[in-house]
Enzyme design. Structure first.
Site, PDB file in Angstrom:
ATOM      1  N   ALA A  56       0.811  -1.227   0.000  1.00 40.52           N
ATOM      2  CA  ALA A  56       0.000   0.000   0.000  1.00 40.52           C
ATOM      3  C   ALA A  56       0.842   1.273   0.000  1.00 40.52           C
ATOM      4  O   ALA A  56       0.294   2.372  -0.104  1.00 40.52           O
ATOM      5  CB  ALA A  56      -0.926   0.005   1.223  1.00 40.52           C
ATOM      6  N   GLY A 108       2.046   3.445  -5.578  1.00 38.21           N
ATOM      7  CA  GLY A 108       1.349   3.067  -6.814  1.00 38.21           C
ATOM      8  C   GLY A 108      -0.071   2.555  -6.657  1.00 38.21           C
ATOM      9  O   GLY A 108      -0.944   3.201  -6.053  1.00 38.21           O
ATOM     10  N   SER A 136      -1.604  -9.246 -13.711  1.00 35.89           N
ATOM     11  CA  SER A 136      -1.122  -8.343 -14.747  1.00 35.89           C
ATOM     12  C   SER A 136      -1.354  -8.923 -16.134  1.00 35.89           C
ATOM     13  O   SER A 136      -1.352 -10.145 -16.310  1.00 35.89           O
ATOM     14  CB  SER A 136       0.386  -8.127 -14.555  1.00 35.89           C
ATOM     15  OG  SER A 136       0.915  -7.401 -15.630  1.00 35.89           O
ATOM     16  N   TYR A 180       8.758 -11.882 -14.906  1.00 34.90           N
ATOM     17  CA  TYR A 180       7.542 -11.231 -14.396  1.00 34.90           C
ATOM     18  C   TYR A 180       6.315 -12.000 -14.883  1.00 34.90           C
ATOM     19  O   TYR A 180       5.409 -12.325 -14.101  1.00 34.90           O
ATOM     20  CB  TYR A 180       7.523  -9.789 -14.911  1.00 34.90           C
ATOM     21  CG  TYR A 180       6.366  -8.945 -14.436  1.00 34.90           C
ATOM     22  CD1 TYR A 180       6.339  -8.431 -13.144  1.00 34.90           C
ATOM     23  CD2 TYR A 180       5.314  -8.632 -15.295  1.00 34.90           C
ATOM     24  CE1 TYR A 180       5.284  -7.629 -12.716  1.00 34.90           C
ATOM     25  CE2 TYR A 180       4.255  -7.836 -14.876  1.00 34.90           C
ATOM     26  CZ  TYR A 180       4.252  -7.330 -13.590  1.00 34.90           C
ATOM     27  OH  TYR A 180       3.204  -6.540 -13.166  1.00 34.90           O
TER      28      TYR A 180
END
Ligand SMILES: NC(=O)c1ccc[n+]([C@@H]2O[C@H](COP(=O)([O-])OP(=O)(O)OC[C@H]3O[C@@H](n4cnc5c(N)ncnc54)[C@H](OP(=O)(O)O)[C@@H]3O)[C@@H](O)[C@H]2O)c1
Length: 306
Positions: free
Chosen positions: A34, A37, A161, A187
């Site tokens: 938190a 971003g 993502s 990633y």
């Protein structure tokens, strides 16, 4: 012109996003990442909606400043649990503290994430991006699962993502011992692994009143990747920055997915912001998913009963 299904995510990103007027007053929301971003905007939106937040942060000073800001602006209770989500022992410690202090959990949002251009191993000897993005979120979810079930109706949200579309998951070389590390694929691998376990956990949670979903929070201006070298940082700040969006949209989407009454029973889905979307086919292979689940249990020291 309608795009083919595998490119639908491009047009979905331009669609009108959904919102909700539902409030979260007093609902206990656990949120990782938190202090920057996407997570920062999610924390602000949840606090604005009245949620009681438990923030899992690694940086004491940043956490204290955020806690003060949210309490002052929104007059809600904000607690902080400190822990480094790149360390197995810390994830277990954080989970223990949450179980000891919070008799109910309404929402768990696993948002903390990293993107490295180099292969860096954690103190436990695991590739860092895979650990933080997938294994830490998996372990925390599993350790808090019984409490979430006892608190049902409750929700789990994995901040994933579109990077899962890069692929990169090789079950025989998760630690990149045999391949040259590539940032985007490392990633992508972490996000594919996370998605595959979302489908498995959604099946396990059927009928429990606990939902689990994944969200792509938009292409937004944050600090992700800013720990990398000069060239990467320059590229992100001076080239990419202009096409990225304000992460307020990520906070709004996360709030919608956490609060909207119409999603109370929706589980096992991937959302592009608030639009449900089909993930890449390699992230839908349930036989690979079952292996990822087993490997993730082994790597985090969980037994199947946990
Ligand atoms: N930005 C995008 O366009 C985008 C697109 C798709 C998906 N995402 C996903 O959104 C999520 C949030 O990323 P972001 O873009 O908001 O990045 P960010 O600005 O770098 O924020 C990442 C957050 O995760 C925390 N974090 C990182 N490593 C940690 C660790 N070892 N222990 C505890 N906390 C840790 C950071 O803490 P510190 O403040 O202490 O560093 C920070 O609060 C990630 O899962 C990312 O993959 C982002």
């Amino acid at each position: 012109m309608k795009l083919p299904e595998e490119l639908q995510f491009i047009s979905n990103a331009r669609m009108l996003q959904k919102t909700t007027d539902a409030r979260m007053d007093g609902r206990v929301c656990i949120l990782t990442g938190a202090t920057s971003g996407v997570g920062y905007q999610a924390a602000r939106r949840l606090a604005q909606g009245g949620a009681r937040l438990v923030l899992i942060c690694r940086n004491d000073a940043k956490a204290a400043a955020l806690q003060e800001e949210l309490q002052r602006e929104f007059n809600v209770q904000i607690d902080v649990v400190l822990g480094d989500l790149s360390r197995l022992a810390d994830v277990r410690d954080v989970a223990g503290k949450i179980l000891g202090n919070y008799p109910r959990i309404d929402v768990l949002i696993n948002n903390a994430g990293v993107h490295n251009t180099r292969r860096i191993l954690t103190a436990d000897g695991i590739e860092t991006v895979f650990f933080v993005n997938h294994l830490a979120s998996f372990l925390l979810t599993r350790l808090l699962l019984d409490r979430l079930i006892a608190s049902a109706p409750s929700r789990i949200l994995q901040v994933n993502s579109q990077g899962h579309r890069f692929g990169g998951l090789a079950l025989d070389d998760l630690n990149w011992d045999r391949r040259r590390y590539k940032g985007l694929q490392g990633y992508g691998a972490s996000k594919v692994a996370q998605l595959l376990t979302v489908w498995e956990l959604a099946d396990r949670l059927k009928g429990s009143g606990v939902t689990i979903n994944a969200v792509h929070p938009g292409e937004v201006r944050t600090n992700i990747g800013m720990n990398n070298g000069f060239l990467y940082r320059w590229y992100q700040r001076y080239l990419l920055w202009w096409i990225l969006k304000d992460p307020v949209i990520s906070g709004d989407a996360i709030y919608y997915l956490a609060a909207a009454p119409e999603l109370a029973e929706v589980s096992g889905k991937f959302f592009n912001l608030t639009i449900e979307e089909k993930p890449a086919s390699h992230a839908l292979d349930r036989s690979v998913g079952k292996r990822v689940l087993m490997i993730s249990e082994q790597l985090t020291g969980l037994s199947t009963a946990d």
